[in-house]
Design a protein around this motif. Structure first.
Motif, PDB file in Angstrom:
ATOM      1  N   GLY A   1      -4.468 -29.764  -8.428  1.00 36.09           N
ATOM      2  CA  GLY A   1      -3.601 -30.429  -7.469  1.00 36.09           C
ATOM      3  C   GLY A   1      -2.187 -29.902  -7.515  1.00 36.09           C
ATOM      4  N   GLU A   2      -1.621 -29.796  -8.718  1.00 37.82           N
ATOM      5  CA  GLU A   2      -0.217 -29.454  -8.864  1.00 37.82           C
ATOM      6  C   GLU A   2       0.053 -27.962  -8.728  1.00 37.82           C
ATOM      7  N   GLY A   3      -0.874 -27.151  -9.195  1.00 39.37           N
ATOM      8  CA  GLY A   3      -0.616 -25.716  -9.214  1.00 39.37           C
ATOM      9  C   GLY A   3      -1.240 -24.931  -8.086  1.00 39.37           C
ATOM     10  N   ALA A   4      -1.944 -25.604  -7.169  1.00 40.80           N
ATOM     11  CA  ALA A   4      -2.652 -24.891  -6.108  1.00 40.80           C
ATOM     12  C   ALA A   4      -1.746 -23.998  -5.274  1.00 40.80           C
ATOM     13  N   PRO A   5      -0.553 -24.450  -4.836  1.00 36.21           N
ATOM     14  CA  PRO A   5       0.306 -23.566  -4.033  1.00 36.21           C
ATOM     15  C   PRO A   5       0.717 -22.300  -4.775  1.00 36.21           C
ATOM     16  N   VAL A   6       0.997 -22.443  -6.077  1.00 39.35           N
ATOM     17  CA  VAL A   6       1.401 -21.271  -6.859  1.00 39.35           C
ATOM     18  C   VAL A   6       0.236 -20.304  -7.002  1.00 39.35           C
ATOM     19  N   ARG A   7      -0.975 -20.829  -7.282  1.00 44.71           N
ATOM     20  CA  ARG A   7      -2.127 -19.941  -7.413  1.00 44.71           C
ATOM     21  C   ARG A   7      -2.424 -19.230  -6.094  1.00 44.71           C
ATOM     22  N   ARG A   8      -2.262 -19.947  -4.980  1.00 46.39           N
ATOM     23  CA  ARG A   8      -2.493 -19.316  -3.676  1.00 46.39           C
ATOM     24  C   ARG A   8      -1.495 -18.186  -3.462  1.00 46.39           C
ATOM     25  N   ALA A   9      -0.215 -18.448  -3.781  1.00 47.57           N
ATOM     26  CA  ALA A   9       0.806 -17.422  -3.601  1.00 47.57           C
ATOM     27  C   ALA A   9       0.564 -16.228  -4.514  1.00 47.57           C
ATOM     28  N   MET A  10       0.172 -16.494  -5.774  1.00 45.35           N
ATOM     29  CA  MET A  10      -0.117 -15.399  -6.694  1.00 45.35           C
ATOM     30  C   MET A  10      -1.311 -14.586  -6.217  1.00 45.35           C
ATOM     31  N   HIS A  11      -2.316 -15.265  -5.668  1.00 50.93           N
ATOM     32  CA  HIS A  11      -3.480 -14.565  -5.122  1.00 50.93           C
ATOM     33  C   HIS A  11      -3.057 -13.646  -3.982  1.00 50.93           C
ATOM     34  N   ASN A  12      -2.222 -14.159  -3.080  1.00 50.89           N
ATOM     35  CA  ASN A  12      -1.755 -13.340  -1.959  1.00 50.89           C
ATOM     36  C   ASN A  12      -0.936 -12.154  -2.443  1.00 50.89           C
ATOM     37  N   LEU A  13      -0.054 -12.404  -3.433  1.00 48.74           N
ATOM     38  CA  LEU A  13       0.786 -11.328  -3.960  1.00 48.74           C
ATOM     39  C   LEU A  13      -0.058 -10.251  -4.621  1.00 48.74           C
ATOM     40  N   ARG A  14      -1.032 -10.684  -5.403  1.00 53.32           N
ATOM     41  CA  ARG A  14      -1.894  -9.718  -6.098  1.00 53.32           C
ATOM     42  C   ARG A  14      -2.587  -8.789  -5.107  1.00 53.32           C
ATOM     43  N   HIS A  15      -3.118  -9.371  -4.039  1.00 55.68           N
ATOM     44  CA  HIS A  15      -3.837  -8.550  -3.076  1.00 55.68           C
ATOM     45  C   HIS A  15      -2.892  -7.692  -2.241  1.00 55.68           C
ATOM     46  N   ALA A  16      -1.715  -8.219  -1.917  1.00 57.27           N
ATOM     47  CA  ALA A  16      -0.750  -7.426  -1.154  1.00 57.27           C
ATOM     48  C   ALA A  16      -0.288  -6.214  -1.956  1.00 57.27           C
ATOM     49  N   VAL A  17       0.021  -6.440  -3.234  1.00 55.59           N
ATOM     50  CA  VAL A  17       0.440  -5.335  -4.102  1.00 55.59           C
ATOM     51  C   VAL A  17      -0.691  -4.333  -4.268  1.00 55.59           C
ATOM     52  N   GLY A  18      -1.906  -4.834  -4.505  1.00 54.37           N
ATOM     53  CA  GLY A  18      -3.040  -3.937  -4.693  1.00 54.37           C
ATOM     54  C   GLY A  18      -3.317  -3.095  -3.468  1.00 54.37           C
ATOM     55  N   ASP A  19      -3.318  -3.722  -2.294  1.00 53.61           N
ATOM     56  CA  ASP A  19      -3.600  -2.986  -1.061  1.00 53.61           C
ATOM     57  C   ASP A  19      -2.552  -1.911  -0.809  1.00 53.61           C
ATOM     58  N   ARG A  20      -1.267  -2.264  -1.012  1.00 53.40           N
ATOM     59  CA  ARG A  20      -0.207  -1.280  -0.736  1.00 53.40           C
ATOM     60  C   ARG A  20      -0.189  -0.174  -1.780  1.00 53.40           C
ATOM     61  N   ALA A  21      -0.428  -0.530  -3.037  1.00 54.46           N
ATOM     62  CA  ALA A  21      -0.363   0.471  -4.099  1.00 54.46           C
ATOM     63  C   ALA A  21      -1.531   1.443  -4.052  1.00 54.46           C
ATOM     64  N   MET A  22      -2.658   1.042  -3.459  1.00 57.08           N
ATOM     65  CA  MET A  22      -3.837   1.894  -3.426  1.00 57.08           C
ATOM     66  C   MET A  22      -3.879   2.808  -2.201  1.00 57.08           C
ATOM     67  N   ARG A  23      -2.954   2.627  -1.280  1.00 56.67           N
ATOM     68  CA  ARG A  23      -2.966   3.479  -0.091  1.00 56.67           C
ATOM     69  C   ARG A  23      -2.573   4.911  -0.442  1.00 56.67           C
ATOM     70  N   ALA A  24      -3.046   5.857   0.367  1.00 58.59           N
ATOM     71  CA  ALA A  24      -2.814   7.278   0.079  1.00 58.59           C
ATOM     72  C   ALA A  24      -1.335   7.635   0.103  1.00 58.59           C
ATOM     73  N   ASP A  25      -0.542   6.892   0.894  1.00 58.95           N
ATOM     74  CA  ASP A  25       0.881   7.223   1.003  1.00 58.95           C
ATOM     75  C   ASP A  25       1.734   6.433   0.012  1.00 58.95           C
ATOM     76  N   ALA A  26       1.106   5.865  -1.015  1.00 58.19           N
ATOM     77  CA  ALA A  26       1.862   5.100  -2.016  1.00 58.19           C
ATOM     78  C   ALA A  26       2.516   6.067  -3.000  1.00 58.19           C
ATOM     79  N   THR A  27       3.696   6.542  -2.634  1.00 61.12           N
ATOM     80  CA  THR A  27       4.433   7.495  -3.473  1.00 61.12           C
ATOM     81  C   THR A  27       5.025   6.773  -4.680  1.00 61.12           C
ATOM     82  N   PRO A  28       5.436   7.515  -5.692  1.00 55.84           N
ATOM     83  CA  PRO A  28       6.118   6.879  -6.831  1.00 55.84           C
ATOM     84  C   PRO A  28       7.331   6.069  -6.398  1.00 55.84           C
ATOM     85  N   GLU A  29       8.040   6.537  -5.374  1.00 51.29           N
ATOM     86  CA  GLU A  29       9.211   5.804  -4.899  1.00 51.29           C
ATOM     87  C   GLU A  29       8.815   4.438  -4.337  1.00 51.29           C
ATOM     88  N   ILE A  30       7.730   4.397  -3.572  1.00 50.83           N
ATOM     89  CA  ILE A  30       7.265   3.126  -3.013  1.00 50.83           C
ATOM     90  C   ILE A  30       6.821   2.191  -4.128  1.00 50.83           C
TER      91      ILE A  30
END
Length: 206
Positions: free
Chosen positions: A158-187
């Motif tokens: 009940g109390e932590g659901a919003p945080v877990r949802r946000a962490m889930h979204n962040l994890r997938h957003a970071v993973g998707d962007r970092a795994m793309r072919a144009d993910a340079t060291p600078e990015i």
């Protein structure tokens, strides 16, 4: 803070798409931290270092024997029973449960029952019931531990659901962007900087 770095130092080489120099190592550390959080290691660990194992020594044997004494069960039913006791916070793996059942059988504390299906269903023997009586206080403490974990999980849902949802979204957003072919060291450095910025803002919340 997640321990991300932003420059200097030697490069670390890794296999696979994540290993992109020092920045790639930063993202891997973030992935590892989130995976540990999702797996509940911090929930049981408390502080630094490796978290305590759920069961020590013969504790799992007692828990499984207790559940089998309640009603005959096979391995999968035992896994689900423990998971139910903890509200989904913990379930023993088949690689631990089935060897434990074999040991209980060899100790003549349980015995296989005739079953219509392919799975082996076990019932407690007289010796198993007597053993549980001798260990009644320990069994009660183990069950209480599992039920307390379930209560803690229910509060957290009940109390932590919003945080877990946000962490889930962040994890997938970071993973998707970092795994793309144009993910340079600078990015990747920019991603790490954004995560560090959010971490600092969270730390300053009052």
């Amino acid at each position: 803070m997640f321990g991300f770095s932003h420059g200097g130092g030697g490069r670390h080489h890794h296999h696979g798409t994540r290993g992109r120099g020092e920045a790639g190592l930063d993202v891997e550390r973030f992935f590892h931290w989130v995976e540990r959080l999702n797996d509940g290691e911090h929930r049981r660990g408390g502080g630094g270092g490796r978290s305590r194992r759920m069961f020590d020594g013969g504790e799992l044997r007692l828990v499984l024997l207790h559940l089998i004494a309640q009603e005959p069960r096979h391995g999968y039913e035992l896994i689900k029973a423990v998971e139910t006791l903890t509200g989904g916070a913990y379930a023993p793996s088949p690689g631990v449960v089935y060897p434990t059942l074999t040991l209980l059988d060899e100790m003549e504390l349980i015995a296989e029952q005739a079953s219509a299906g392919a799975r082996k269903r076990f019932a407690a023997t007289d010796a198993g019931t007597a053993h549980l009586s001798e260990q009644a206080a320990t069994v009660a403490a183990l069950v209480a531990r599992l039920e307390a974990m379930g209560a803690q999980r229910a509060r957290g849902d009940g109390e932590g659901a919003p945080v877990r949802r946000a962490m889930h979204n962040l994890r997938h957003a970071v993973g998707d962007r970092a795994m793309r072919a144009d993910a340079t060291p600078e990015i990747l450095h920019e991603i790490a900087a954004l995560i560090d910025e959010v971490a600092q803002k969270v730390e300053r919340l009052k």
